[in-house]
Design a protein around this motif. Structure first.
Motif, PDB file in Angstrom:
ATOM      1  N   VAL A   1      56.039 -48.376-118.703  1.00 57.02           N
ATOM      2  CA  VAL A   1      56.343 -46.945-118.647  1.00 57.02           C
ATOM      3  C   VAL A   1      57.816 -46.756-118.337  1.00 57.02           C
ATOM      4  O   VAL A   1      58.454 -47.620-117.733  1.00 57.02           O
ATOM      5  CB  VAL A   1      55.489 -46.196-117.592  1.00 57.02           C
ATOM      6  N   THR A   2      58.351 -45.613-118.745  1.00 57.39           N
ATOM      7  CA  THR A   2      59.731 -45.230-118.430  1.00 57.39           C
ATOM      8  C   THR A   2      59.700 -43.777-117.970  1.00 57.39           C
ATOM      9  O   THR A   2      58.635 -43.163-117.875  1.00 57.39           O
ATOM     10  CB  THR A   2      60.638 -45.361-119.669  1.00 57.39           C
ATOM     11  N   ALA A   3      60.882 -43.216-117.745  1.00 54.56           N
ATOM     12  CA  ALA A   3      60.959 -41.799-117.392  1.00 54.56           C
ATOM     13  C   ALA A   3      60.625 -40.909-118.591  1.00 54.56           C
ATOM     14  O   ALA A   3      60.426 -39.707-118.436  1.00 54.56           O
ATOM     15  CB  ALA A   3      62.350 -41.472-116.861  1.00 54.56           C
TER      16      ALA A   3
ATOM     17  N   PHE B   1      47.527 -43.603-114.096  1.00 52.33           N
ATOM     18  CA  PHE B   1      48.187 -43.088-115.296  1.00 52.33           C
ATOM     19  C   PHE B   1      49.490 -42.444-114.837  1.00 52.33           C
ATOM     20  O   PHE B   1      49.472 -41.371-114.228  1.00 52.33           O
ATOM     21  CB  PHE B   1      47.264 -42.072-115.963  1.00 52.33           C
ATOM     22  N   VAL B   2      50.630 -43.098-115.085  1.00 53.25           N
ATOM     23  CA  VAL B   2      51.884 -42.669-114.453  1.00 53.25           C
ATOM     24  C   VAL B   2      53.035 -42.584-115.449  1.00 53.25           C
ATOM     25  O   VAL B   2      52.981 -43.107-116.558  1.00 53.25           O
ATOM     26  CB  VAL B   2      52.284 -43.624-113.306  1.00 53.25           C
ATOM     27  N   THR B   3      54.085 -41.922-114.990  1.00 57.50           N
ATOM     28  CA  THR B   3      55.394 -41.962-115.624  1.00 57.50           C
ATOM     29  C   THR B   3      56.393 -42.282-114.518  1.00 57.50           C
ATOM     30  O   THR B   3      56.010 -42.442-113.354  1.00 57.50           O
ATOM     31  CB  THR B   3      55.716 -40.623-116.311  1.00 57.50           C
ATOM     32  N   LEU B   4      57.678 -42.388-114.854  1.00 62.40           N
ATOM     33  CA  LEU B   4      58.689 -42.692-113.841  1.00 62.40           C
ATOM     34  C   LEU B   4      59.519 -41.459-113.515  1.00 62.40           C
ATOM     35  O   LEU B   4      59.776 -40.608-114.374  1.00 62.40           O
ATOM     36  CB  LEU B   4      59.615 -43.813-114.309  1.00 62.40           C
ATOM     37  N   SER B   5      59.932 -41.379-112.265  1.00 62.18           N
ATOM     38  CA  SER B   5      60.788 -40.289-111.800  1.00 62.18           C
ATOM     39  C   SER B   5      61.672 -40.851-110.682  1.00 62.18           C
ATOM     40  O   SER B   5      61.805 -42.068-110.553  1.00 62.18           O
ATOM     41  CB  SER B   5      59.929 -39.113-111.316  1.00 62.18           C
ATOM     42  N   HIS B   6      62.246 -39.968-109.865  1.00 64.96           N
ATOM     43  CA  HIS B   6      63.129 -40.408-108.786  1.00 64.96           C
ATOM     44  C   HIS B   6      62.836 -39.617-107.519  1.00 64.96           C
ATOM     45  O   HIS B   6      62.444 -38.447-107.584  1.00 64.96           O
ATOM     46  CB  HIS B   6      64.604 -40.220-109.172  1.00 64.96           C
ATOM     47  N   ASP B   7      63.009 -40.270-106.377  1.00 68.88           N
ATOM     48  CA  ASP B   7      62.826 -39.559-105.116  1.00 68.88           C
ATOM     49  C   ASP B   7      64.132 -38.859-104.726  1.00 68.88           C
ATOM     50  O   ASP B   7      65.100 -38.840-105.505  1.00 68.88           O
ATOM     51  CB  ASP B   7      62.340 -40.511-104.016  1.00 68.88           C
ATOM     52  N   ARG B   8      64.177 -38.281-103.541  1.00 68.25           N
ATOM     53  CA  ARG B   8      65.353 -37.507-103.113  1.00 68.25           C
ATOM     54  C   ARG B   8      66.606 -38.369-102.999  1.00 68.25           C
ATOM     55  O   ARG B   8      67.717 -37.866-103.087  1.00 68.25           O
ATOM     56  CB  ARG B   8      65.059 -36.832-101.775  1.00 68.25           C
ATOM     57  N   ARG B   9      66.412 -39.660-102.798  1.00 70.33           N
ATOM     58  CA  ARG B   9      67.554 -40.570-102.686  1.00 70.33           C
ATOM     59  C   ARG B   9      67.856 -41.237-104.024  1.00 70.33           C
ATOM     60  O   ARG B   9      68.580 -42.210-104.088  1.00 70.33           O
ATOM     61  CB  ARG B   9      67.267 -41.623-101.608  1.00 70.33           C
TER      62      ARG B   9
ATOM     63  N   LEU C   1      64.021 -45.082-107.934  1.00 74.52           N
ATOM     64  CA  LEU C   1      62.983 -45.018-108.962  1.00 74.52           C
ATOM     65  C   LEU C   1      61.602 -45.023-108.311  1.00 74.52           C
ATOM     66  O   LEU C   1      61.341 -45.786-107.376  1.00 74.52           O
ATOM     67  CB  LEU C   1      63.130 -46.226-109.896  1.00 74.52           C
ATOM     68  N   LYS C   2      60.719 -44.148-108.777  1.00 75.48           N
ATOM     69  CA  LYS C   2      59.342 -44.124-108.297  1.00 75.48           C
ATOM     70  C   LYS C   2      58.418 -43.822-109.466  1.00 75.48           C
ATOM     71  O   LYS C   2      58.843 -43.327-110.517  1.00 75.48           O
ATOM     72  CB  LYS C   2      59.159 -43.081-107.193  1.00 75.48           C
ATOM     73  N   ALA C   3      57.145 -44.129-109.292  1.00 70.72           N
ATOM     74  CA  ALA C   3      56.125 -43.799-110.290  1.00 70.72           C
ATOM     75  C   ALA C   3      55.344 -42.590-109.799  1.00 70.72           C
ATOM     76  O   ALA C   3      55.064 -42.464-108.598  1.00 70.72           O
ATOM     77  CB  ALA C   3      55.198 -44.993-110.512  1.00 70.72           C
ATOM     78  N   VAL C   4      55.011 -41.693-110.707  1.00 72.87           N
ATOM     79  CA  VAL C   4      54.244 -40.496-110.337  1.00 72.87           C
ATOM     80  C   VAL C   4      53.087 -40.327-111.316  1.00 72.87           C
ATOM     81  O   VAL C   4      53.251 -40.531-112.526  1.00 72.87           O
ATOM     82  CB  VAL C   4      55.119 -39.222-110.333  1.00 72.87           C
ATOM     83  N   PRO C   5      51.893 -39.974-110.806  1.00 72.17           N
ATOM     84  CA  PRO C   5      50.772 -39.675-111.700  1.00 72.17           C
ATOM     85  C   PRO C   5      51.141 -38.518-112.622  1.00 72.17           C
ATOM     86  O   PRO C   5      51.805 -37.568-112.201  1.00 72.17           O
ATOM     87  CB  PRO C   5      49.647 -39.291-110.737  1.00 72.17           C
ATOM     88  N   ILE C   6      50.739 -38.607-113.874  1.00 71.43           N
ATOM     89  CA  ILE C   6      51.092 -37.548-114.811  1.00 71.43           C
ATOM     90  C   ILE C   6      50.295 -36.287-114.518  1.00 71.43           C
ATOM     91  O   ILE C   6      49.242 -36.316-113.890  1.00 71.43           O
ATOM     92  CB  ILE C   6      50.916 -37.980-116.274  1.00 71.43           C
ATOM     93  N   SER C   7      50.813 -35.156-114.986  1.00 74.37           N
ATOM     94  CA  SER C   7      50.245 -33.848-114.662  1.00 74.37           C
ATOM     95  C   SER C   7      49.027 -33.531-115.514  1.00 74.37           C
ATOM     96  O   SER C   7      48.813 -34.097-116.583  1.00 74.37           O
ATOM     97  CB  SER C   7      51.307 -32.764-114.864  1.00 74.37           C
ATOM     98  N   GLU C   8      48.240 -32.596-115.018  1.00 75.08           N
ATOM     99  CA  GLU C   8      47.015 -32.175-115.702  1.00 75.08           C
ATOM    100  C   GLU C   8      47.322 -31.556-117.066  1.00 75.08           C
ATOM    101  O   GLU C   8      46.569 -31.757-118.023  1.00 75.08           O
ATOM    102  CB  GLU C   8      46.254 -31.171-114.814  1.00 75.08           C
ATOM    103  N   TRP C   9      48.430 -30.833-117.176  1.00 76.08           N
ATOM    104  CA  TRP C   9      48.730 -30.189-118.459  1.00 76.08           C
ATOM    105  C   TRP C   9      48.989 -31.224-119.539  1.00 76.08           C
ATOM    106  O   TRP C   9      48.642 -31.018-120.712  1.00 76.08           O
ATOM    107  CB  TRP C   9      49.923 -29.232-118.324  1.00 76.08           C
ATOM    108  N   LEU C  10      49.576 -32.367-119.150  1.00 81.60           N
ATOM    109  CA  LEU C  10      49.827 -33.406-120.134  1.00 81.60           C
ATOM    110  C   LEU C  10      48.518 -34.078-120.559  1.00 81.60           C
ATOM    111  O   LEU C  10      48.331 -34.389-121.737  1.00 81.60           O
ATOM    112  CB  LEU C  10      50.797 -34.440-119.569  1.00 81.60           C
ATOM    113  N   ILE C  11      47.630 -34.257-119.602  1.00 84.04           N
ATOM    114  CA  ILE C  11      46.305 -34.785-119.932  1.00 84.04           C
ATOM    115  C   ILE C  11      45.639 -33.867-120.948  1.00 84.04           C
ATOM    116  O   ILE C  11      45.090 -34.314-121.958  1.00 84.04           O
ATOM    117  CB  ILE C  11      45.427 -34.883-118.668  1.00 84.04           C
TER     118      ILE C  11
END
Length: 287
Positions: free
Chosen positions: A68-70, A118-126, A129-139
Motif C-alpha cells: 500500500v502507499t498513500a 484494509f489500510v492506506t498510508l498517511s502521516h501523523d502530526r509529526r 508515516l502511519k497506516a490508517v483503515p480506509i473510510s466507509e465511503w471508499l468501501i
C-alpha cells in the motif's frame, strides 16, 4: 517552504552517486539513501522509488513497491502490537504503525497478529508515516454488489469496522456484510477472519450475515414451534421425547431428533418440564 511529507509514495528521484552498498539520491532537494539490496531494476539518471523513513528516522528509498502507499490501499497482515497501536507489514524493511486513535476504544477488539486490516498510508502530526483503515465511503464506492442468489450461502472475510449494533466485514468476493450483535455469540475483532452465512441480501447489494451455527438457529425456530403448540393447547401436550417419530412428524412436521433438540433447549431454559406421557409449560403448572 514545503511542509508536505514526501514519504509514502512512489516518486522519481535523481541519482547523485552510487557505491557497492548504497545509492545516494536527491528528491525535492532532500538527500535520500537506498541500500543496494533494494535496487531491483536498471538505474539511470532517475529511478522510481518508494520513500520512507527507516528505524533511525533517515529518509530512505526502495525500488520495491509496497503493498500500500498513500495513493493506494489493500489488506495487510498485523504483525504485532504495543500500547500506542498495532504494526502492519506492508512489504518494507520497517513495519508501519496503525495508531490506537484509529482502533476500537475497547482493546479487546484490537486486531491480533495474523489478522488483516484494509489500510492506506498517511502521516501523523509529526509527519511520520502511519497506516490508517480506509473510510466507509471508499468501501461503499469500491465494493461489489450481492445478488439474491447469495442468500443462505456461506461467506468468509475480514471485519473492517465496528459500529453501533454490530460489525461490518468484506467477504472474499468483495461484498460488504453486516453482522448484527444478535447474530454472533462473540464480538469479532477488527481485522478478524470470520465465516458465516448470508441471512439477507439487501436492495443496495450489501448482505446481513450470521455467525451462529445453522443448527443452533434451526433449533431456536423449532423450539418456538413447540412453544406455540403448547400455548394453543393450554400449556400442556401429550408429546415427549419418548413419542414416536410418526407422532412428532404429524404434530410438528419435525424429525424426532430435531424435536428432542428443541425440547432440550426449552427444558434447559426452564420453560417446560416433562412427566410420563406429557410435556407442560412451567408457568402453567405453577399457576
Amino acid at each position: 517552504m514545503n511542509d508536505v511529507p514526501v514519504t509514502g509514495r512512489m516518486v522519481k528521484a535523481k541519482v547523485k552517486s552510487q557505491t557497492r552498498k548504497w545509492m545516494n539520491l536527491i528528491y525535492e532537494g532532500k538527500e535520500v539513501i537506498m541500500s543496494a539490496e533494494d535496487i531491483t531494476g536498471p538505474v539511470g539518471d532517475f529511478v522510481e522509488v518508494f520513500l520512507f523513513e527507516d528505524k533511525e528516522g533517515t529518509l530512505s528509498a526502495t525500488m520495491k513497491q509496497p503493498l500500500v502507499t498513500a495513493d493506494t490501499y489493500d489488506w495487510v497482515y498485523v504483525v504485532g502490537g504495543i500500547e500506542p497501536g498495532v504494526f502492519v507489514d506492508i512489504g518494507l524493511p520497517k513495519d508501519i504503525l496503525v495508531s490506537k486513535d484509529d482502533l476500537p476504544e475497547d482493546r479487546k477488539l484490537w486486531p491480533l497478529k495474523g489478522d488483516k486490516l484494509f489500510v492506506t498510508l498517511s502521516h501523523d502530526r509529526r509527519q511520520r508515516l502511519k497506516a490508517v483503515p480506509i473510510s466507509e465511503w471508499l468501501i461503499d464506492e469500491e465494493r461489489d454488489h450481492a445478488t439474491s442468489e447469495l442468500r443462505s450461502a456461506n461467506v468468509r472475510g475480514n471485519v473492517y469496522l465496528h459500529k453501533e449494533g454490530g460489525a461490518a466485514m468484506i467477504t472474499e468476493d468483495g461484498v460488504r456484510g453486516f453482522i448484527h450483535e444478535s447474530q454472533a455469540n462473540f464480538t469479532p475483532r477488527l481485522g478478524q477472519f470470520v465465516e458465516g452465512r448470508v441471512i439477507e441480501v439487501k436492495e443496495d447489494g450489501t448482505i446481513n450475515v450470521t455467525l451462529r451455527d445453522e443448527r443452533v438457529v434451526a433449533q431456536g425456530k423449532d423450539a418456538e414451534k413447540v412453544l406455540e403448540l403448547l400455548q394453543k393447547r393450554g400449556g400442556e401436550m401429550p408429546f415427549t421425547d419418548k413419542s414416536s417419530p410418526e407422532e412428532i412428524d404429524a404434530a410438528f412436521n419435525l424429525s424426532k431428533a430435531a424435536f428432542k433438540r428443541a425440547l432440550g433447549k426449552l427444558m434447559k431454559e426452564g420453560l417446560v418440564k416433562q412427566e410420563p406421557g406429557r410435556t407442560y409449560l412451567v408457568q402453567e403448572k405453577n399457576e
